[in-house]
Each structure stands twice: as C-alpha cells, then as structure tokens.
Design a protein around this motif. Sequence first.
Motif, short mmCIF file in Angstrom:
data_model
loop_
_atom_site.label_atom_id
_atom_site.label_comp_id
_atom_site.label_asym_id
_atom_site.label_seq_id
_atom_site.Cartn_x
_atom_site.Cartn_y
_atom_site.Cartn_z
N CYS A 109 -1.51 -2.13 11.71
CA CYS A 109 -0.41 -1.25 12.10
C CYS A 109 -0.29 -0.09 11.11
O CYS A 109 0.31 0.91 11.43
CB CYS A 109 0.89 -2.05 12.15
N GLN A 110 -0.83 -0.26 9.91
CA GLN A 110 -0.68 0.76 8.89
C GLN A 110 -2.01 1.32 8.39
O GLN A 110 -2.04 2.13 7.47
CB GLN A 110 0.09 0.20 7.70
N GLY A 111 -3.11 0.93 9.02
CA GLY A 111 -4.39 1.40 8.55
C GLY A 111 -4.84 0.67 7.29
O GLY A 111 -4.32 -0.40 6.95
N THR A 141 0.85 -1.18 0.00
CA THR A 141 0.00 0.00 0.00
C THR A 141 0.89 1.23 0.00
O THR A 141 2.13 1.13 0.00
CB THR A 141 -0.93 0.02 1.24
N SER A 142 0.27 2.37 0.05
CA SER A 142 1.05 3.61 0.09
C SER A 142 1.74 3.80 1.42
O SER A 142 2.63 4.64 1.55
CB SER A 142 0.13 4.81 -0.19
N THR A 143 1.35 3.02 2.43
CA THR A 143 1.89 3.22 3.78
C THR A 143 2.58 1.99 4.35
O THR A 143 2.95 1.98 5.52
CB THR A 143 0.76 3.66 4.74
N GLY A 144 2.74 0.92 3.59
CA GLY A 144 3.41 -0.25 4.11
C GLY A 144 3.16 -1.49 3.28
O GLY A 144 2.70 -1.41 2.13
N ILE A 145 3.45 -2.64 3.87
CA ILE A 145 3.28 -3.91 3.18
C ILE A 145 2.92 -4.98 4.20
O ILE A 145 3.37 -4.93 5.35
CB ILE A 145 4.57 -4.31 2.43
N TYR A 146 2.07 -5.93 3.80
CA TYR A 146 1.89 -7.13 4.61
C TYR A 146 1.96 -8.34 3.70
O TYR A 146 1.59 -8.29 2.53
CB TYR A 146 0.58 -7.10 5.41
N SER A 147 2.48 -9.42 4.25
CA SER A 147 2.58 -10.66 3.51
C SER A 147 1.98 -11.78 4.35
O SER A 147 1.91 -11.69 5.57
CB SER A 147 4.05 -10.97 3.18
N TYR A 148 1.56 -12.85 3.69
CA TYR A 148 0.96 -13.97 4.40
C TYR A 148 1.40 -15.28 3.77
O TYR A 148 1.76 -15.34 2.59
CB TYR A 148 -0.57 -13.87 4.38
N ALA A 149 1.35 -16.33 4.56
CA ALA A 149 1.65 -17.68 4.09
C ALA A 149 0.85 -18.66 4.92
O ALA A 149 0.74 -18.50 6.14
CB ALA A 149 3.14 -17.97 4.20
N GLY A 153 -8.74 3.00 8.55
CA GLY A 153 -7.76 3.95 9.06
C GLY A 153 -6.68 4.26 8.04
O GLY A 153 -6.63 3.68 6.96
N TYR A 154 -5.81 5.18 8.41
CA TYR A 154 -4.73 5.59 7.52
C TYR A 154 -3.62 6.23 8.36
O TYR A 154 -3.84 6.67 9.50
CB TYR A 154 -5.22 6.58 6.47
N ILE A 155 -2.42 6.27 7.79
CA ILE A 155 -1.31 7.01 8.40
C ILE A 155 -0.71 7.91 7.33
O ILE A 155 -0.78 7.61 6.15
CB ILE A 155 -0.24 6.08 8.99
N GLY A 156 -0.13 9.03 7.76
CA GLY A 156 0.44 9.96 6.80
C GLY A 156 1.31 11.00 7.48
O GLY A 156 1.61 10.90 8.67
N MET A 184 2.00 5.42 14.33
CA MET A 184 1.38 4.18 13.89
C MET A 184 -0.02 4.11 14.48
O MET A 184 -0.26 4.60 15.59
CB MET A 184 2.18 2.97 14.37
N VAL A 185 -0.95 3.53 13.73
CA VAL A 185 -2.27 3.28 14.27
C VAL A 185 -2.34 1.82 14.70
O VAL A 185 -1.83 0.93 14.01
CB VAL A 185 -3.38 3.60 13.24
N THR A 186 -2.94 1.58 15.83
CA THR A 186 -2.99 0.24 16.37
C THR A 186 -4.39 -0.05 16.90
O THR A 186 -5.22 0.85 17.03
CB THR A 186 -1.96 0.05 17.49
#
Length: 408
Positions: A259-261, A188-196, A291-294, A232-234
């Motif tokens: 963590c990143q919205g 995303t514009s504010t981070g990344i998440y990965s899954y397995a 949510g969002y962070i910026g 950070m949003v939590t």
Amino acid sequence: MRPRIGYKKLAAVGVAAAVGVVSTIALTSGSASAAEVFGYSGYSIGTDAKSGLVNSGPQVLSQISCTTNPHASQSNDLATANVNNQAVAKTVTTDTHSFNDARGNGVTSNATAADIRLGSLLHITGAKTTTTAWYKDGKLQYTGSTTFASIRIGAVSLPNLLNPKPNTKIAIPGLGYVVLNRVGGVKTSTGIYSYAQAVVVHANVRNQFVPEGVDVAILKTRAEVTTPSIAMVTGEAYGTKANVDKLVTSGPTSYQATCQGTEGKTVRVSVGELNIPRVAFVGAVTTTKNGYIGKDKAAITFTSKTASVKVGNLAIGAIESSASAWKTKDGKVGLAYSSDVVSIRVGNKVYSVPNQPNATLNIPGIAKLTFNQVVRKDRFISVNALVIDVYSLNTKVIVGHSAAGVIG
C-alpha cells in the motif's frame, strides 16, 4: 526452437504506437489538486508453510489490500488448517480491519486458534495473536502481541510461556525449534507496517509432521498504514494459486502486496518447489515489488516468475508476468503489463503457443490452457500469464499473476 509467447501493453500520454505483437498507448488524467489520502492494508492467516515440498500456502486468509476506505474489514474461519496433511490448527478465526477514530488512522489484524498440535511434540490451546499499525498527529506507531491459554512441549507444561516475550525461541526434540510471539515493525518515509506470528515452526529434523527444512507460521498477522500522499499504490503478485470452483486448495505462493511501496527498493520473495496434491508440481517461484509514493508521483511494479509447472504429463516451461501503475501530481495515470510463457510439452510432443491475448489451447484429456488473461480498469491492471483448467479434477490453477494500480 522452443515455443515462446510474450505480450506487452503500455499507457502514457497522448501517443499511439505498435510494439511487438500487440501494443497500445493511452492515458487517463485527473485533477492536479486532488486531496491527499491514507492507505490501509493488512492480513491475518491461520497457517502458512514456506519452502520444500509442502501442500499449503496461506490458509484461513483475511485480507484488505491497499484501500483508502477507513472502514474496510474481512474475516474468515475454518474448522481445521492442515499442513502436509496434518491437522496443525483447529477452530481457526482471522480478521483484519481499518479504522479512523480517536486512535488515528490505522489497521488491526487478529488471528486465533483453539488448538495447535504437532502430535505429542507440541500442544498449545487458546492461541491469539494481534498487530496494529496507526498514524496520528504526524507520528507512526505499532503494537503486536501473542498470548496462549496453555502450552506443552512433550509432556512438560510451560505456564511461564503463556504471555511470551517477543521472539522467544524454544527447542523441540524430534522436530527442531519454534519461535513464539515473533513480532516487529518497520517504519519508512511513507508509512509503517507491523507483524506478529504466534508460532513459527522450524523443522530441521526429519519427523512425521512437517517436512525437514520447512518453516510453518501459525497465526500470522500484518497491519500497514501510509502517511498522506497524492495516491496510494496497490497491487499484488504470486506464482500459483489453485482452486476447485470457489474453494481454494492451494493459496498464493510467494505472495506480495503493498500500500505504501518500497521506497524505490526491490523486495523479492521466493519459495522452493511446491506440490499441489493430485493437481500439479510447481518449480521455484519468485515475486518482486518496487514502488514509492510521494508529493509529486506514486508508482509501483510487481513481477512474478515460476520456473516450471507439471500437471500429469503436461510440462510447462518458465512463466513470467509483470504489472505497473503510476500517477503524477498533475493527475496523469499510466498502466503497463507483460506476460511470457516459454514452452508447452506433453511427453515428446511440443505444442505451439497461441499468439493472441486470452487465447486458449486445448490438450485433450488433460487440460485447457488460457494465456495472457488481462483485466484493465481506469487505474488498475492485472494479468494472469497462464490459467490451467484441469479436466479430470475440475481444478483451476493460475500461474504468473501480477497486478498494479493507484488509488486517489
């Protein structure tokens, strides 16, 4: 008219007023030039069942929920993870941890099982799944993979699947199908998440192991890292969770965290009816996050809605909650929450719901009900719309949990 309870508390700058039953307004403020921070989040799970009448939420959970600590870690293990009273996975271990080293800033989550079995339909040994997400030199990256020591479907060994390609689908006669090594990542514009996920069982045939229509993920991991931000949003949301003393007997349903919205988009997670054996029957559960962070503001809202809960003769109508938090670039922080319980009934008797935060209702011989449990800190707030203490089982059931906060 049906009994109804609702509460709301808000936080904003320098004003006080009354809204509804209870309302207070306050503000915390900080430096307008606070340093930017990274956020780390992730989990690893032994087994997780979705939809249908099942008795398992996430089991063998290790989790770090949105922290700015680059050395956070958690691990867990369990001899046997059960789904629908079946010993699906044995000798399960999970761990998740954040890092800040030569690789950059990131999170790694791992899950292993010595043995995965669904009767004679599926037998896997030496399963391991892992995923990593990281930020370095302005770039977001991820990896994810699954390996097995052996795999057998029916009486047939399949050595070509020990290091399966991503999202390998295999038919299982008498069950449905499984997906091996389900992996992916989202930037995303504010981070990344990965899954397995090592194994995802889709039961579309009636069988003795997994209820028809139920999906079961075995060894499930996720890793998430944000780009630098003012905060950070939590937070988190779930419909129900049950435990005896400190032992969790039913994990969080429709669980969500961040963590990143969500880039301002609403993310919804729903599950159908849930049976917590010998404790409660739970109607459909839905949670949302938005949510969002910026550079100028960070904000997050979580909500939880459970259609109904039954504990013996005790019937409880819809239960809802929400929690919000935000921070602006001038250092101002706001918090808000709400909770709502529609009705309480035992047989034909309708109970009036106490109209106070943290109020209790004692139903002799059945349970004690506590409404609107709130925990507030400087930059974090959480609410449980309802907590049910079941007398005969020494069991606590939390219903309608929402929490939100900002870090940094």
